[in-house]
Design an enzyme around this catalytic site. Structure first.
Site, PDB file in Angstrom:
ATOM      1  N   LYS A   3    -102.403  38.636 -26.454  1.00  0.00           N
ATOM      2  CA  LYS A   3    -102.087  37.282 -27.306  1.00  0.00           C
ATOM      3  C   LYS A   3    -101.688  37.042 -28.809  1.00  0.00           C
ATOM      4  O   LYS A   3    -102.697  38.143 -29.040  1.00  0.00           O
ATOM      5  CB  LYS A   3    -103.445  36.176 -27.045  1.00  0.00           C
ATOM      6  CG  LYS A   3    -103.400  34.639 -27.111  1.00  0.00           C
ATOM      7  CD  LYS A   3    -104.249  33.407 -27.039  1.00  0.00           C
ATOM      8  CE  LYS A   3    -104.450  32.114 -27.574  1.00  0.00           C
ATOM      9  NZ  LYS A   3    -105.849  31.553 -26.746  1.00  0.00           N
ATOM     10  N   SER A  60    -105.296  27.867 -25.028  1.00  0.00           N
ATOM     11  CA  SER A  60    -104.022  27.796 -26.074  1.00  0.00           C
ATOM     12  C   SER A  60    -103.772  29.359 -25.164  1.00  0.00           C
ATOM     13  O   SER A  60    -103.003  29.232 -25.743  1.00  0.00           O
ATOM     14  CB  SER A  60    -104.835  28.174 -26.685  1.00  0.00           C
ATOM     15  OG  SER A  60    -105.560  29.064 -27.378  1.00  0.00           O
ATOM     16  N   SER A  81    -109.703  28.045 -23.993  1.00  0.00           N
ATOM     17  CA  SER A  81    -108.363  28.871 -23.756  1.00  0.00           C
ATOM     18  C   SER A  81    -108.690  29.282 -23.156  1.00  0.00           C
ATOM     19  O   SER A  81    -106.974  30.281 -22.722  1.00  0.00           O
ATOM     20  CB  SER A  81    -108.539  28.683 -25.309  1.00  0.00           C
ATOM     21  OG  SER A  81    -108.003  27.823 -26.254  1.00  0.00           O
TER      22      SER A  81
HETATM   23  N1  GLN Z   1    -108.410  22.870 -26.686  1.00  0.00           N
HETATM   24  C1  GLN Z   1    -109.869  23.537 -27.760  1.00  0.00           C
HETATM   25  C2  GLN Z   1    -109.330  23.382 -28.366  1.00  0.00           C
HETATM   26  O1  GLN Z   1    -108.556  22.622 -28.489  1.00  0.00           O
HETATM   27  C3  GLN Z   1    -109.652  24.653 -27.189  1.00  0.00           C
HETATM   28  C4  GLN Z   1    -108.779  25.808 -27.400  1.00  0.00           C
HETATM   29  C5  GLN Z   1    -109.632  27.285 -27.815  1.00  0.00           C
HETATM   30  O2  GLN Z   1    -110.746  28.092 -26.952  1.00  0.00           O
HETATM   31  N2  GLN Z   1    -108.923  27.544 -28.127  1.00  0.00           N
HETATM   32  O3  GLN Z   1    -109.672  23.750 -29.887  1.00  0.00           O
END
Ligand code: GLN
Length: 463
Positions: free
Chosen positions: A58, A133, A157
């Protein structure tokens, strides 16, 4: 699968196979848009547990060989002078870092539509999102380019995109894997996680990257046990295990088709010898509001460093404050800007006690409820990973609706406990994920149950 077997399976998928798949599925910007940069010369080492194994990373984990943009314009072309510990450990085990994967900007999002470099498509249906994400990493695995990829978790994410793409995603215990070189979003919630084609694949990579790191003061100085589950020696491999079914994760509003897949998985767990027990985690409903106070608060502080002076892009303008303003206004996308505003607000004098302090108190309560359940003889919890399967690109435009994608996952980040998602069925042709959560540092029990369930469900599918 034994430790050796798991690594052998990974080594059987070579770098050459990765590029063939990459070109066939068009994993790059002209197709899935799963990768932001690639290294066609990466070969890995000739020896090591992961000798020559292609791995995707990532784009918020720093690498010396490729840029680290975090899916943001503000870090366009930025190359880190140091490498994340998890990446270094992969290289030391012989892995080939073949590319950096697309992501929601600074890991803020649940659909990968917040990337400054364009959305990622779900390899199973190009009209749908891969989740976020870590959407690029999930798509890279689901499309067969790599068997394993690194992602990051702040609120789901890794697990949510794994669920949307029909693969396995593990969020380890907070502190199990070093965060050194993971670009900070909300430091008290952030984790490095693993996405894999199977439970064994993901467990094997977690085995390699786990462990204490003096470069991360929150990394836990505890031994790393064997994480790759051993093969079942009986037909009741989960005998003695108590699996909790928390009622708050099965609300009346839950899609009945997702609930049915969870029930089927729970029945399999019983057939494998586990006892299923209904439990309650009463503060679950507060998790999303609490998360959206704490995560933006930490983010607003962490993202202050992107000022046009030290990192990435600079927009030259009048005096210094004008330069900051221009750089940050043009460098950050809408969602990141929203979070910085929200975080600055909840931390400001007069609101700190009302929002931030209260959110911290409720966070402790949520963590305590998990600890109580796990000390009452329950070893694992089983829930759906997400309330819906992968939705269509562009379908969820309201921020709050998007935030609800993580309703079943943010709790594990707030409590710091390990959790994972694995495929348990399909709805309208799209995968549904089932989630296990365990007590802190009990990844071995979680992975053992996940492997047994994966095996049982695969037999069911074949009949
Ligand atoms: N969707 C959540 C956010 O936008 C979690 C994102 C993540 O785990 N990085 O914060």
């Amino acid at each position: 699968m034994s430790q050796n077997g798991a690594f052998e399976t990974l080594r059987a998928h070579t770098v050459a196979m990765a590029w063939t798949a990459y070109d066939e599925v068009k994993a790059g910007p002209d197709g899935l848009n799963a990768f932001l940069s690639v290294d066609r010369d990466a070969t890995g080492a000739a020896s090591g547990l992961l000798a020559g194994v292609p791995v995707a990373i990532k784009d918020n984990l720093t690498t010396l060989t490729l840029p680290t943009t975090c899916g943001s314009r503000i870090l366009e072309g930025y190359v880190s002078p140091f490498e994340a510990t998890a990446v270094r450990k992969l290289r030391e085990a012989g892995a080939a870092i073949i590319g950096k994967t697309n992501m929601d900007e600074f890991a803020m999002g649940s659909s990968n539509e917040n990337s400054a470099y364009g959305a990622v498509k779900n390899p199973l249906d190009h009209t749908r999102v891969p989740g976020g994400s870590s959407g690029g990493s999930a798509a890279a695995v689901a499309a067969g380019v790599v068997r394993v990829a690194l992602g990051s978790e702040t609120g789901g994410s890794v697990r949510q995109p794994a669920a949307f793409c029909g693969i396995v995603g593990i969020k380890p215990t907070y502190g199990r894997v070093s965060r050194y070189g993971l670009v900070a979003y909300a430091s008290s919630l952030d984790n490095v996680g693993v996405l894999g084609a199977t439970v064994a694949d993901a467990a094997a990579v977690l085995q390699v990257i786990a462990g204490h790191d003096p470069y991360d003061s929150t990394s836990a100085d505890v031994p790393v046990p064997d994480l790759v589950p051993a093969p079942n020696s009986t037909d009741k491999p989960l005998a003695g295990l108590v699996v909790g079914k928390p009622r708050e994760y099965f609300p009346d509003s839950l899609d009945p088709r997702i609930a049915a897949h969870c029930e089927r998985a729970l029945q399999q767990l019983e057939r494998l010898g586990a006892e299923v027990r209904e439990v309650s985690l009463p503060s679950t409903a507060l998790a999303i509001p609490v998360y959206y106070v704490i995560a933006p608060a930490e983010a607003s502080s962490n993202l202050a460093r992107y000022d046009g002076v030290r990192y990435g892009v600079r927009q030259v303008a009048g005096d210094l404050p004008q330069m900051y303003e221009r750089t940050r206004s043009s460098g950050f996308g809408d969602e990141v800007t929203r979070r910085i505003l929200l975080g600055t607000y909840v931390l400001s004098a007069g609101y700190y006690d009302a929002y931030y302090k209260r959110a911290q108190a409720v966070r402790s309560l949520i963590a305590q409820e998990f600890a109580d359940v796990f000390s009452s003889g329950v070893h694992l919890l089983f829930t759906p990973t997400a309330p819906t399967p992968a939705f269509r690109l562009g379908d969820v435009s309201e921020p709050y609706k998007m935030y609800l994608s993580d309703i079943f996952t943010v709790t594990a980040n707030l409590a710091g406990i390990p959790a994972m998602s694995q495929p348990i069925g399909r709805v309208d042709g799209m995968p549904v994920g089932g989630q296990f959560m365990a007590a802190a540092f009990d990844e071995p029990t979680m992975l053992r149950a996940a492997a047994a369930l994966e095996h049982a469900l695969s037999l069911e599918d074949n009949t």
